[in-house]
Design an enzyme around this catalytic site. Structure first.
Site, mmCIF file in Angstrom:
data_model
loop_
_atom_site.group_PDB
_atom_site.id
_atom_site.type_symbol
_atom_site.label_atom_id
_atom_site.label_comp_id
_atom_site.label_asym_id
_atom_site.label_seq_id
_atom_site.Cartn_x
_atom_site.Cartn_y
_atom_site.Cartn_z
ATOM 1 N N SER A 1 -3.945 -0.791 -6.705
ATOM 2 C CA SER A 1 -2.489 -0.743 -6.598
ATOM 3 C C SER A 1 -1.899 0.157 -7.681
ATOM 4 O O SER A 1 -2.225 1.330 -7.759
ATOM 5 C CB SER A 1 -1.926 -2.160 -6.638
ATOM 6 O OG SER A 1 -0.573 -2.182 -6.266
ATOM 7 N N ASP B 1 -2.566 -3.222 0.463
ATOM 8 C CA ASP B 1 -2.711 -3.488 -0.961
ATOM 9 C C ASP B 1 -4.094 -4.044 -1.325
ATOM 10 O O ASP B 1 -4.530 -5.078 -0.820
ATOM 11 C CB ASP B 1 -1.637 -4.493 -1.371
ATOM 12 C CG ASP B 1 -1.495 -4.622 -2.881
ATOM 13 O OD1 ASP B 1 -2.342 -4.082 -3.604
ATOM 14 O OD2 ASP B 1 -0.528 -5.263 -3.321
#
Length: 733
Positions: A66, A212
């Site tokens: 991320s 993610d």
């Protein structure tokens, strides 16, 4: 001879330095850097990297998730943490999560559609039925930010070609598998690793839909160990702590807590892999939330403090100044910093969008140096037209030519779309209105970008409308627009402050307009319309207002809109002017009607000052009820009932002072506003005997917010002849 000696001496010196570096590299421990995910909290990674550079700690591989993938990818690509911080400081984080170019980037037609129908609730209509978007945001500006960050203008950045081995962690939303990306395009890997499910659309890469990486491996310690078999790992954990049960309120915090729970579980498992001698850094980030991207530099300060506190552990990984300088020279971008000259611009094939239209919208010329600022603006503007899910670029070299490739990704749920809108209004007395509307829009009917619209509304006002918008050129400068519409609305009739009756007004029309778009800010058109206009008593005593007539004649419109926002503008102006001449009419005299509305906005800090002037007049015969002007209701003499003043000529002015009380989050773009307004209006040529005459004044105070349902106003207003009232308005006008 001397030149040969000097050349051999240079080669010998370089070889000696290389041998010295290799010998030193063999002595020093191999270091892996693990950068965890945490949204805006990941700004702490920048501070940690600054301390590592100050202490002269080289890194042999990086694994990131991320925000850790973003910072780690930039560092591996040769971008210093100071350069990243400078770009973060210069970036408008309020608007980067808005995929569009703003109102200034779309033409007036799109502005009008967006103001009445929610683009965020768009649904695709195709052969397979209804199709829904995969994320609230496409992340277009975010992807272009990544391109700018790693200098994609100097050439396509491939992970396997970076100076530091890099692994980026994402999650396959289809299988739930953890995906470690070690090759391929760097910026698409970054974008995939940061795609929060439901908020950002997944990234399609190698047949997988990536979201993610924090869902499966937010602190990729195992990946770093597999990547370069390090002797020491520097692990930086910036994950958001779990919310206290009392803080979990509403769907937003519930979803956030679900993500936090998944993240916390895999982070706990990763922390068990830390070995004696590894360096674990967990910055104290306090109340910095994962979506507070305007506080990334605050997080960087926290990262610096946390890394500085671990200086003793980090100093043992330090190398001498000359060795570190050599390592940095090898890491930093060696390519020329001057953008290349573009020999050819190519637009990839599309299913329905005309590539020529896209190319015409890109100002980059062949034979000129690449201007990335201008290119990014052009890409965002073209993306904003509504038919693309992504629009990216790459710079590649083929033989001795440099090619700029534009890659449009069309919406998988297009080119037929459904949109919806609604509004609810009440004065907490006798007036309550509601309207629900839907629009079907079919784009790219032909290569010039023709559109077919079919819309309807039910509620206090009912209508059905259709039109066919046909551009006459690929850039949509000129157009022809045949249309048809029928609508039924209720019109109250007041005598002074008392409501006497309510009429049903039906307006059916069909016409054609020929017009031109004046850039993205304006539009002008002329045309002809035929109408059937009637009014019938609904409740109350009968009067002379019952009338049905057929009429028609020429029309003209002019509009200019440079507002930055439709409902709470902070800058710009808007002008609308319309003209209709009832060239022929039955059951009544001929008449003409003209109306103009002007608004403007200026701001300083959180304060905005808005002004509005309006006026209209009719000439010739008596204007029918369906074409009369009205005043009264929220923001049009707020202290009066809706349409309390009605007649054939009017003037109106309003001044608002608004203060932005709070930005809830730059990611959601919500704003809470407090405002006061002063209004004055006058209605002449009244249609009803005993109507209010002379200038009427109204003063109001309100709270307002920009929400996913459109603007919301809750206010109180007072007026001498309006009896004063509270009012509530929700939705699009």
């Amino acid at each position: 001879m001397r030149a040969c000696v000097r050349a051999w001496a240079t080669v010998a010196a370089a070889a000696a330095l290389a041998l010295a570096l290799c010998a030193h590299a063999a002595e020093r421990p191999r270091v892996a850097l693990v950068l965890g995910g945490g949204g805006a909290r990941g700004g702490a990674h920048l501070g940690v990297l600054e301390v590592l550079e100050k202490l002269r700690v080289p890194v042999d591989c990086i694994a990131g998730t991320s925000m850790g993938a973003l910072v780690g990818g930039a560092y591996a690509a040769g971008i210093s943490p100071v350069e990243v911080e400078d770009l973060v400081r210069r970036t408008d984080w309020i608007r980067i999560f808005d995929d569009t170019a703003g109102r200034e980037g779309v033409d007036l037609r799109r502005k009008e559609l967006d103001d009445r129908f929610y683009s965020g609730l768009e649904v695709g209509v195709g052969k397979g039925g209804l199709e829904f978007r995969e994320g609230a945001l496409a992340g277009e500006k975010l992807k272009l930010f990544f391109n700018q960050l790693v200098r994609s203008d100097l050439g396509d950045r491939e992970i396997q070609q970076l100076r530091i081995p890099l692994a980026i962690i994402a999650t396959d939303i289809g299988t739930g598998e953890r995906v470690a990306i070690r090759t391929g395009n760097l910026t698409s890997a970054m974008r995939g690793s940061m795609s929060v499910p439901g908020l950002l659309a997944p990234v399609l890469r190698d047949g997988r839909k990536l979201v993610d990486g924090g869902l499966t491996d937010n602190l990729p310690i195992a990946e770093a160990r597999a990547l370069c078999n390090p002797d020491v790992m520097i692990v930086v954990n910036v994950a958001s702590p779990l919310l206290h049960p009392d803080q979990v309120k509403g769907i937003g915090t519930v979803l956030g807590q679900v993500v936090n729970l998944l993240t916390a579980q895999n982070v706990a498992a990763s922390l068990k892999l830390i070995r004696p001698g590894d360096v674990y850094i967990q910055p104290e980030l306090g109340d910095i939330g994962s979506t507070q991207f305007t506080r990334q530099l605050d997080a960087a300060d926290a990262g610096r403090k946390a890394a500085a506190a671990m200086s003793k552990e980090l100093e043992r990984l330090s190398v001498p100044p000359d060795a570190y300088a050599a390592w940095q020279r090898d890491l930093r971008l060696a390519e020329p910093q001057v953008p290349p000259v573009i020999d050819r611009v190519e637009v990839a094939k599309t299913r329905f969008v005309n590539p020529q239209t896209l190319r015409e919208g890109i100002r980059q010329q062949e034979g000129e140096r690449l201007d990335t600022a201008k290119l990014n603006a052009d890409l965002v503007r073209e993306f904003s037209q509504g038919d693309l899910n992504s629009l990216d670029y790459s710079v590649v070299s083929e033989r001795d030519r440099t090619i700029l490739r534009i890659t449009p990704g069309e919406k998988p749920w297009g080119p037929g779309y459904l949109r919806f809108g609604l509004n609810l209004a009440s004065d907490f007395r006798s007036e309550s209105d509601y309207n629900v509307r839907a629009l079907y829009r079919r784009t790219w009917v032909n290569r010039y970008g023709a559109e077919f619209l079919l819309g309807g509304q039910i509620g206090s006002e009912q209508n059905v409308a259709t039109e066919f918008f046909q551009p006459l050129d690929v850039r949509h400068i000129f157009f022809v627009r045949p249309y048809a519409r029928t609508g039924l609305t209720k019109m109250p009739i007041y005598q002074g402050v008392d409501r006497l009756a309510v009429y049903r007004v039906q307006d059916t029309r069909g016409g054609v307009a020929l017009g031109t778009n004046l850039g993205t800010a304006g539009q002008a058109s002329v045309g002809w319309v035929e109408r059937r206009l009637g009014s019938v008593l609904d409740t109350g005593p009968d009067s002379f207002l019952n009338l049905t007539q057929t009429l028609g004649g020429p029309t003209a419109t002019f509009a200019l809109d440079t507002y930055d926002q439709p409902f709470f503008p902070t800058r710009g102006m808007r002008l609308d002017a319309t003209y209709f001449d009832a060239h022929h009419a039955t059951e009544a005299d001929k008449y003409s009607r003209f109306e103009a509305r002007l608004g403007s906005a200026v701001s300083s800090g959180r304060w905005s000052l808005l002004g509005a002037l309006e006026g209209g007049d009719t000439h010739g015969g008596e204007v029918p009820l369906g074409d009369a002007f009205t005043l009264g209701g929220p923001r049009r003499l707020s202290g009066f009932a809706n349409d309390q003043l009605i007649g054939g000529r009017y003037a109106f002015g309003r001044v608002d002072a608004q203060y932005r009380l709070q930005y809830v989050s730059p990611l959601w773009g919500l704003t809470l506003i407090g405002g006061i307004a002063a209004e004055a209006g006058k209605m002449d040529k009244p249609l009803v005997p005993g109507a209010l005459t002379g200038w009427q004044r109204s003063f109001s105070a309100y709270l307002a917010a920009n929400t996913f349902l459109g603007p919301v106003y809750l206010g109180v207003a007072d007026a001498k002849n309006g009896r004063g009232r509270f009012y509530l308005f929700i939705g699009t006008p």
